[in-house]
Design an enzyme around this catalytic site. Structure first.
Site, PDB file in Angstrom:
ATOM      1  N   GLY A 152       0.832  -1.190   0.000  1.00  0.00           N
ATOM      2  CA  GLY A 152       0.000   0.000   0.000  1.00  0.00           C
ATOM      3  C   GLY A 152       0.869   1.243   0.000  1.00  0.00           C
ATOM      4  N   CYS A 153       0.272   2.359  -0.390  1.00  0.00           N
ATOM      5  CA  CYS A 153       1.027   3.609  -0.486  1.00  0.00           C
ATOM      6  C   CYS A 153       1.450   4.107   0.898  1.00  0.00           C
ATOM      7  CB  CYS A 153       0.203   4.665  -1.221  1.00  0.00           C
ATOM      8  SG  CYS A 153      -1.485   4.866  -0.607  1.00  0.00           S
ATOM      9  N   TYR A 154       0.505   4.203   1.827  1.00  0.00           N
ATOM     10  CA  TYR A 154       0.858   4.636   3.182  1.00  0.00           C
ATOM     11  C   TYR A 154       1.874   3.685   3.803  1.00  0.00           C
ATOM     12  CZ  TYR A 154      -3.058   8.036   3.444  1.00  0.00           C
ATOM     13  OH  TYR A 154      -3.910   9.092   3.262  1.00  0.00           O
ATOM     14  N   THR A 156       4.163   1.820   2.483  1.00  0.00           N
ATOM     15  CA  THR A 156       5.499   2.029   1.927  1.00  0.00           C
ATOM     16  C   THR A 156       6.179   3.221   2.593  1.00  0.00           C
ATOM     17  OG1 THR A 156       4.905   1.077  -0.211  1.00  0.00           O
ATOM     18  CG2 THR A 156       6.769   2.604  -0.190  1.00  0.00           C
ATOM     19  N   SER A 157       5.413   4.301   2.748  1.00  0.00           N
ATOM     20  CA  SER A 157       5.991   5.529   3.311  1.00  0.00           C
ATOM     21  C   SER A 157       6.328   5.386   4.795  1.00  0.00           C
ATOM     22  CB  SER A 157       5.020   6.698   3.102  1.00  0.00           C
ATOM     23  OG  SER A 157       3.972   6.657   4.054  1.00  0.00           O
TER      24      SER A 157
END
Lengths: 347, 347, 347, 347
Positions: A152-154, A156-157
């Site tokens: 997921g994007c979140y 990964t960050s």
């Protein structure tokens, strides 16, 4: 540079992630995009759905079932969760490798998946075969997998800055607070009330407080490097920009740590990583825009005994399509950075 | 409605806070703006510096020293820190009441001021006479004071949600994490590299991590309600909007708390407060834009045992000029909400 | 100041224009808002639909048919075209005055209406009784009318700068080019593909080229001051901001004109007008934001023999709700500027 | 694909155009960037000035005079006007080819240059040798030139849609009105009052009405295809986005023209052009963002007898750096599209 060309297809090419995959694959030196799908827009030219692609491609959308899986080296699934696993079940075992961008195969504990996604998993046996597609942390598992669960994007960050801290035992794994802010492409291509321009522009708000599905994904993946269970307080926000996630993490230090040590910890973890750039101050979304970089800043606050990290990615790139192509490169023995070396678009 | 008219002046009327004060005072039923100052633009028409005011006022800027303090009921100081206290020292004791919007009189411990602001205080004796101008928490001190230290924008957004939690002993006062995001008017009227449009638009970043001057102000003012010292981890961010601050706070609960209790705690603290609105979900900047409201959402996350609050203010209003007018109303025995009842401008 | 209070209601209070009317009327010294309507949200609290109004009003939406027309002095119709005229027909003759914000009564030639709006007019007999609600140009007709056709947003921004030029015979009435740019609230409250944040943000485009319904409205109203037919080339654009219209007009001069003459022409037309401000350079949207002002710049380019005007309004204010309140004031013998003297919100 | 590598340098690499050139050249298959210059930042790493480039290049800025011109195939001058021609004069004749992005060599009539730029030309003899670098219209002149005057951003967006109309005699060349809107990167990298975020965000305004230096450039270059003098009314606007120019042109038709004819005219002019895309409706900035495309829509309005065009470019790409690389390709016998085939970044 390798001149090998692999055949790939995108299931679900009308959303933002699908379009970004097309953008990357059209310029990729070792990939050929042979099919794109859409149920609703089957028959349409891809460039009529995404007019930015006019003149760059002459490919038509077709139904998912019309893809010739046997001719593919890799299939990207840019489909909603549930649709992904249903497809995987129907075609099991697939003749090609798969990079799945949904959440269906990210959580190795199926019961956790079923609780947070509030749905029954249709092919739980496949979950254990899926590699979590964060190459900087799970490269070897990825190389040998046929199914990649693209993160997921979140997550990964958040995972990239936190994993080294947990791995080196610097922080209390139950103290983690994650405050994340995402551009609005993260909410998808369909117009909704909260993404209506006058409601999102010049505005800012939090959502999904304590309930967002990316929470267990973060806890699980960071937990892979911790001796004990990770517990994360995760709050996402809707940021009035198109692309980018900036994430702050706050963790209680196990003991005081100096800047040099912190620097070494990240150097050890990511010193050789092309896509991770340590920054001397807060990253900015504009410096990663349209690129696959994850920029990270880390500091220790002696006054509060906390380690703070700030990280920035482009949610459509390192947070989705860029990372998916990185995974595609890995599972096909291509140069890991192939097709991903373009500079950020700034400003 | 009272028809009393008090005479007021604004020292420093060319910045955003000064302009917002003018906007409020021109429509205020009980105030008359008799002077506005600027050293650099002395002699200019106010509406030439702020063209939005064309046709609404025919007042000229003059040097600070030309103000007739004796004719004023209240003087607003919208000056940089250091300039404020120097002015106060020079004219001590002033014949009028003062609402100071700088940081010079906010910290009752002068040594803390001198450490965080890295400057010598020039009139420390005055500090103890200043009331901290957050009416919802310090109304009685304000009423009887002649010098009001108008709170910082970030502190207002953080203290209002935190004070009731500390007052009722619900949270560990040393566990507080504050992640705040401010619109760019907070950075002032002078063009700088990080506020240059192409650098701020479509961008987002943190700054002043662990070092921002609003940190001791938050700790001190929340601390007024705590039995023990408050320690806050404070991170501000630059949000690509004009106005507004949205602040998330994360605090470890002393013991589990249910939603009803949390609701009662805020009802007890703010049930009668016109400018505080409890929200059933995350506040949004657009719902407070150009108004003096502070919208607050609070919840308890049983999984992590934390109390989370999200609050929203307009940084130029409840975070500066609006609150200053609220304080002016209080110290002049006017209706506290006079001139501040306009609806938010949304969208 | 008059202490008279008139009773008013808003039919269609869930859109942006309705909400802006509420904002203005809640602060209006001489109006009391007694009813607001919505078919879809009947029964809901107005502040649940427009959370910015929490704490400011305790009024519930009800169906249009439940309004007691007999108790009203003025009814605002903030309804879609066709719905407006159908309502007017059904209740004809109304016991109260009406300010209609739709396009149904703006074009005195019913056949022109039917052609551009592609629909049959249901009560053509009423059209001739309606006054076109642009007070600076048609004040006397407005005062004596019971039905006001509140002008369109684009027409307001174009007619005000053009009318004096035509009236004084300075321009060739068939040469007019109008290039207008509107903030996205002009597209209404319902999410659509082109108003989806990622599609509108950081973007700009034209639409309705040569076909926009405001074209005949501009031609007709400017034509009222011309000896000959007016022919306007009108192109609207979607500007990535919330509020505001900036309109450029280009007209061939009948003969060379100097700056002083141009200035006199506008002084003669608008010298006494509170809401019109002549500017020494291009107006800016920010200087009129949330106000009822129309800022105008005019110049003559000797090189091309054209008169160029740039005008700015807030499309929700002078372009809709503000002008509607100005009309309400006029038809009820209130001070024309009552409730409309707030300063623009800038920045 | 050619594997030839030419050596190039950028004079003035700290601005937006310089940075965009770097972005393009780092990915260019046939170019090697060997030097970048800055007087003020000489000695600094390029990626410290442009942090987006961290990890992508290890090149240091040096003073302009330290460039080894003899080793270069092409030098890009991304310098302010006056600085460019002074450099050219000082080093005349240069051992390498030059693409100059300033205005110094765009106007073949030196007296016109001197009037609009209000400065003496220091090397007028060179002007006649410079080719105007708009390849779609002047390809042959470019191929054989050693000095390319890279067009201005506004002119590129206006000349491309207008030239075919003039060439085919469809419009009255003295009737042209050009209303253009540019993103704020066009104003350069230095913070100024009108580019300060709170002054530009949520705002819009015109500037340089009737006086902008791009006016004679447009008239001259379009005039190259007209039998008679071209006279253009040109108005630029500041659009609150980072990148992109959208330009509307309005011209009186010599005689009525149908859609098919219009379509043929553009097909004839640009049918084989990679970078020009005819659109069935208004172009949008987002569809050309970060690409070298110029999207054009053209229509005839029978009601007004005008031909209207809307065109969109990215001002930093087809309006500056992208076109400069296209010119570099041409004068070095490289594939014209080399390094410029990336898809637009959308959203």
């Amino acid at each position: 540079m390798s001149t090998k060309k692999i055949k790939v297809a995108i299931a679900g090419a009308t959303g933002y992630t699908g379009a970004e995959l097309v953008r990357l694959l059209l310029e990729h030196p070792n990939a050929e995009l042979v099919a794109v799908t859409s149920e609703r827009n089957a028959g349409a030219w891809l460039h009529d759905i995404h007019p930015q692609l006019a003149g760059l491609t002459a490919i038509q959308l077709k139904p998912l079932d019309d893809i010739n899986l046997a001719e593919l080296e890799t299939l990207f699934l840019a489909l909603p969760h549930r649709v992904s696993m249903t497809f995987m079940q129907k075609h099991h075992p697939l003749p090609c490798k798969v990079v799945d961008l949904s959440g269906d195969f990210r959580l190795s504990d199926v019961s956790v998946y079923e609780q947070w996604y509030d749905t029954k998993h249709v092919i739980p046996s496949l979950v254990k075969d899926a590699a979590y597609g964060l190459p900087e942390l799970f490269r070897e598992q990825i190389r040998s997998a046929r199914l990649i669960a693209n993160p997921g994007c979140y997550p990964t960050s958040a995972i990239l800055p936190l994993a080294p801290l947990v791995k080196e035992g610097l922080i209390d794994a139950r103290s983690v607070v994650i405050d994340a802010k995402s551009g609005i492409t993260g909410a998808g291509v369909s117009p909704k009330d909260n993404t209506h321009f006058p409601h999102a522009y010049d505005n800012f708000s939090a959502y999904g407080i304590g309930t967002h599905r990316h929470t267990p994904e973060i806890e699980h993946s960071v937990g892979a490097f911790a001796g004990s269970e990770v517990r994360a307080q995760f709050t996402p926000h809707l940021l009035p920009v198109n692309r980018g996630i900036l994430t702050a993490t706050y963790s209680t230090a196990v003991k005081p740590v100096d800047a040099a040590t912190l620097s070494e910890v990240y150097e050890k973890a990511y010193g050789g990583e092309y896509f991770i750039r340590m920054r001397p101050q807060s990253p900015q979304l504009r410096f990663v825009r349209a690129s696959n970089f994850c920029d990270i800043y880390a500091s220790y606050d002696a006054r509060t005994n906390r380690i703070i990290t700030i990280s920035a990615i482009d949610n459509l790139m390192k947070g989705a399509a860029g990372q998916a192509v990185q995974n595609m490169n890995l599972i096909n023995d291509l140069e890991e950075t192939a097709g991903l070396t373009g500079s950020p678009v700034c400003p």
